[in-house]
Design a protein around this motif. Sequence first.
Motif, PDB file in Angstrom:
ATOM      1  N   LEU A  91     -12.531  14.130   4.562  1.00  0.00           N
ATOM      2  CA  LEU A  91     -10.791  14.190   4.874  1.00  0.00           C
ATOM      3  C   LEU A  91     -11.227  13.056   5.547  1.00  0.00           C
ATOM      4  CD1 LEU A  91     -11.144  18.264   6.381  1.00  0.00           C
ATOM      5  CD2 LEU A  91      -9.794  16.672   4.768  1.00  0.00           C
ATOM      6  N   THR A  92     -12.413  12.094   6.385  1.00  0.00           N
ATOM      7  CA  THR A  92     -12.163  11.457   7.147  1.00  0.00           C
ATOM      8  C   THR A  92     -11.534   9.816   6.115  1.00  0.00           C
ATOM      9  OG1 THR A  92     -14.159  11.670   8.068  1.00  0.00           O
ATOM     10  CG2 THR A  92     -13.616   9.932   8.840  1.00  0.00           C
ATOM     11  N   VAL A  93     -12.438  10.107   5.044  1.00  0.00           N
ATOM     12  CA  VAL A  93     -11.945   8.837   3.688  1.00  0.00           C
ATOM     13  C   VAL A  93     -10.147   9.482   3.709  1.00  0.00           C
ATOM     14  CG1 VAL A  93     -11.514   7.680   1.776  1.00  0.00           C
ATOM     15  CG2 VAL A  93     -14.248   8.385   2.936  1.00  0.00           C
ATOM     16  N   ALA A  94     -10.024  10.661   3.610  1.00  0.00           N
ATOM     17  CA  ALA A  94      -8.582  10.193   3.142  1.00  0.00           C
ATOM     18  C   ALA A  94      -7.460  10.517   4.219  1.00  0.00           C
ATOM     19  CB  ALA A  94      -8.513  11.888   2.749  1.00  0.00           C
ATOM     20  N   GLY A  95      -8.518  10.783   5.675  1.00  0.00           N
ATOM     21  CA  GLY A  95      -7.531  10.062   7.123  1.00  0.00           C
ATOM     22  C   GLY A  95      -7.490   9.081   7.040  1.00  0.00           C
ATOM     23  N   LEU A  96      -8.365   8.250   6.760  1.00  0.00           N
ATOM     24  CA  LEU A  96      -8.031   6.554   7.013  1.00  0.00           C
ATOM     25  C   LEU A  96      -7.385   5.567   5.867  1.00  0.00           C
ATOM     26  CD1 LEU A  96     -11.653   5.897   7.907  1.00  0.00           C
ATOM     27  CD2 LEU A  96      -9.644   6.030   9.536  1.00  0.00           C
ATOM     28  N   GLY A  97      -7.579   6.596   4.810  1.00  0.00           N
ATOM     29  CA  GLY A  97      -6.769   6.083   3.646  1.00  0.00           C
ATOM     30  C   GLY A  97      -4.876   5.925   3.201  1.00  0.00           C
ATOM     31  N   ALA A  98      -4.842   7.414   4.663  1.00  0.00           N
ATOM     32  CA  ALA A  98      -3.783   7.418   4.528  1.00  0.00           C
ATOM     33  C   ALA A  98      -2.828   7.125   5.849  1.00  0.00           C
ATOM     34  CB  ALA A  98      -3.665   9.291   5.305  1.00  0.00           C
ATOM     35  N   LEU A  99      -3.617   6.967   6.623  1.00  0.00           N
ATOM     36  CA  LEU A  99      -3.210   6.151   7.451  1.00  0.00           C
ATOM     37  C   LEU A  99      -2.878   4.497   7.073  1.00  0.00           C
ATOM     38  CD1 LEU A  99      -5.448   7.125  10.739  1.00  0.00           C
ATOM     39  CD2 LEU A  99      -2.850   7.519  10.442  1.00  0.00           C
ATOM     40  N   GLY A 100      -4.291   4.151   6.089  1.00  0.00           N
ATOM     41  CA  GLY A 100      -4.203   2.183   5.638  1.00  0.00           C
ATOM     42  C   GLY A 100      -2.824   2.561   4.124  1.00  0.00           C
ATOM     43  N   ALA A 101      -2.815   3.481   3.623  1.00  0.00           N
ATOM     44  CA  ALA A 101      -1.840   3.913   2.845  1.00  0.00           C
ATOM     45  C   ALA A 101       0.361   3.255   3.668  1.00  0.00           C
ATOM     46  CB  ALA A 101      -1.855   4.032   1.614  1.00  0.00           C
ATOM     47  N   THR A 102      -0.005   4.713   4.543  1.00  0.00           N
ATOM     48  CA  THR A 102       1.308   4.374   5.400  1.00  0.00           C
ATOM     49  C   THR A 102       2.060   2.784   6.092  1.00  0.00           C
ATOM     50  OG1 THR A 102       0.998   6.327   6.055  1.00  0.00           O
ATOM     51  CG2 THR A 102       2.116   5.653   6.837  1.00  0.00           C
ATOM     52  N   TYR A 103       0.399   2.152   6.680  1.00  0.00           N
ATOM     53  CA  TYR A 103       0.766   0.670   7.262  1.00  0.00           C
ATOM     54  C   TYR A 103       1.353   0.017   5.964  1.00  0.00           C
ATOM     55  CZ  TYR A 103      -0.597  -3.396   9.314  1.00  0.00           C
ATOM     56  OH  TYR A 103       0.020  -4.654  10.204  1.00  0.00           O
ATOM     57  N   ASN A 104       0.334   0.187   5.452  1.00  0.00           N
ATOM     58  CA  ASN A 104       0.717  -0.853   4.692  1.00  0.00           C
ATOM     59  C   ASN A 104       1.727  -1.144   3.273  1.00  0.00           C
ATOM     60  OD1 ASN A 104       0.352  -3.628   2.240  1.00  0.00           O
ATOM     61  ND2 ASN A 104      -0.054  -1.875   0.928  1.00  0.00           N
ATOM     62  N   HIS A 105       2.886  -0.019   2.939  1.00  0.00           N
ATOM     63  CA  HIS A 105       3.792   0.726   2.550  1.00  0.00           C
ATOM     64  C   HIS A 105       4.645   0.405   3.799  1.00  0.00           C
ATOM     65  CE1 HIS A 105       6.571   2.264  -1.039  1.00  0.00           C
ATOM     66  NE2 HIS A 105       6.932   2.594   0.523  1.00  0.00           N
ATOM     67  N   VAL A 106       4.555   0.551   5.132  1.00  0.00           N
ATOM     68  CA  VAL A 106       6.050   0.445   5.203  1.00  0.00           C
ATOM     69  C   VAL A 106       6.432  -0.858   6.448  1.00  0.00           C
ATOM     70  CG1 VAL A 106       6.903   0.929   7.855  1.00  0.00           C
ATOM     71  CG2 VAL A 106       5.605   3.384   6.550  1.00  0.00           C
ATOM     72  N   PHE A 107       4.466  -1.887   6.582  1.00  0.00           N
ATOM     73  CA  PHE A 107       5.122  -3.228   7.090  1.00  0.00           C
ATOM     74  C   PHE A 107       4.592  -4.114   6.196  1.00  0.00           C
ATOM     75  CE2 PHE A 107       3.823  -0.491  10.562  1.00  0.00           C
ATOM     76  CZ  PHE A 107       4.836  -0.513  11.443  1.00  0.00           C
ATOM     77  N   ARG A 108       4.821  -3.947   4.635  1.00  0.00           N
ATOM     78  CA  ARG A 108       4.059  -4.917   3.738  1.00  0.00           C
ATOM     79  C   ARG A 108       5.137  -4.823   3.281  1.00  0.00           C
ATOM     80  NH1 ARG A 108      -2.347  -6.165   3.486  1.00  0.00           N
ATOM     81  NH2 ARG A 108      -2.023  -7.382   4.771  1.00  0.00           N
ATOM     82  N   VAL A 109       4.818  -3.235   1.407  1.00  0.00           N
ATOM     83  CA  VAL A 109       6.236  -3.215   0.978  1.00  0.00           C
ATOM     84  C   VAL A 109       7.332  -3.107   1.039  1.00  0.00           C
ATOM     85  CG1 VAL A 109       6.673  -1.515  -1.349  1.00  0.00           C
ATOM     86  CG2 VAL A 109       3.995  -1.945  -0.075  1.00  0.00           C
ATOM     87  N   LEU A 110       7.687  -2.374   1.911  1.00  0.00           N
ATOM     88  CA  LEU A 110       9.277  -2.289   2.611  1.00  0.00           C
ATOM     89  C   LEU A 110       9.856  -3.931   2.929  1.00  0.00           C
ATOM     90  CD1 LEU A 110       9.534   1.273   3.066  1.00  0.00           C
ATOM     91  CD2 LEU A 110      10.323   0.470   1.520  1.00  0.00           C
ATOM     92  N   ALA A 111       9.045  -4.409   3.744  1.00  0.00           N
ATOM     93  CA  ALA A 111       9.553  -4.969   4.905  1.00  0.00           C
ATOM     94  C   ALA A 111       9.225  -7.239   3.795  1.00  0.00           C
ATOM     95  CB  ALA A 111       8.823  -5.504   6.328  1.00  0.00           C
ATOM     96  N   GLY A 112       8.454  -7.405   2.218  1.00  0.00           N
ATOM     97  CA  GLY A 112       8.076  -7.971   1.794  1.00  0.00           C
ATOM     98  C   GLY A 112       9.592  -8.008   0.935  1.00  0.00           C
TER      99      GLY A 112
END
Length: 117
Positions: A91-112
Amino acid sequence: MSHPGHDDTGDTVRDRFRAWSDANPKPRGVSAIRMPELPEKAARTLGLAIGMGLGALLLLLAVVAAVASGSWSEIGRGGAAVAYGLTAFFLTVAGLGALGATYNHVFRVLAGPPAHH
């Protein structure tokens, strides 16, 4: 029952219906499933809130599983303690992965820049 040399009635009716159906297509109705039109910034904010909220929820569940693991360990139930410990880890791995993936998608993928498709 068909006779030699005669068309089968079912086939002729089916062929006539297909010809009529092709000539008179059914108009498409309005879909019952609709998504509201949101401004780009609102969609990104909503996505960020959902992704981060789910990541935080998974981390909260990891804490609950870790506490449960400790409780099972205190009363001598080693198997349950190991199972809850593994659950807390994943659950810790999944939670950290969800936070990281969300950050990457919103601030890098969509902003690029847009994709080169």
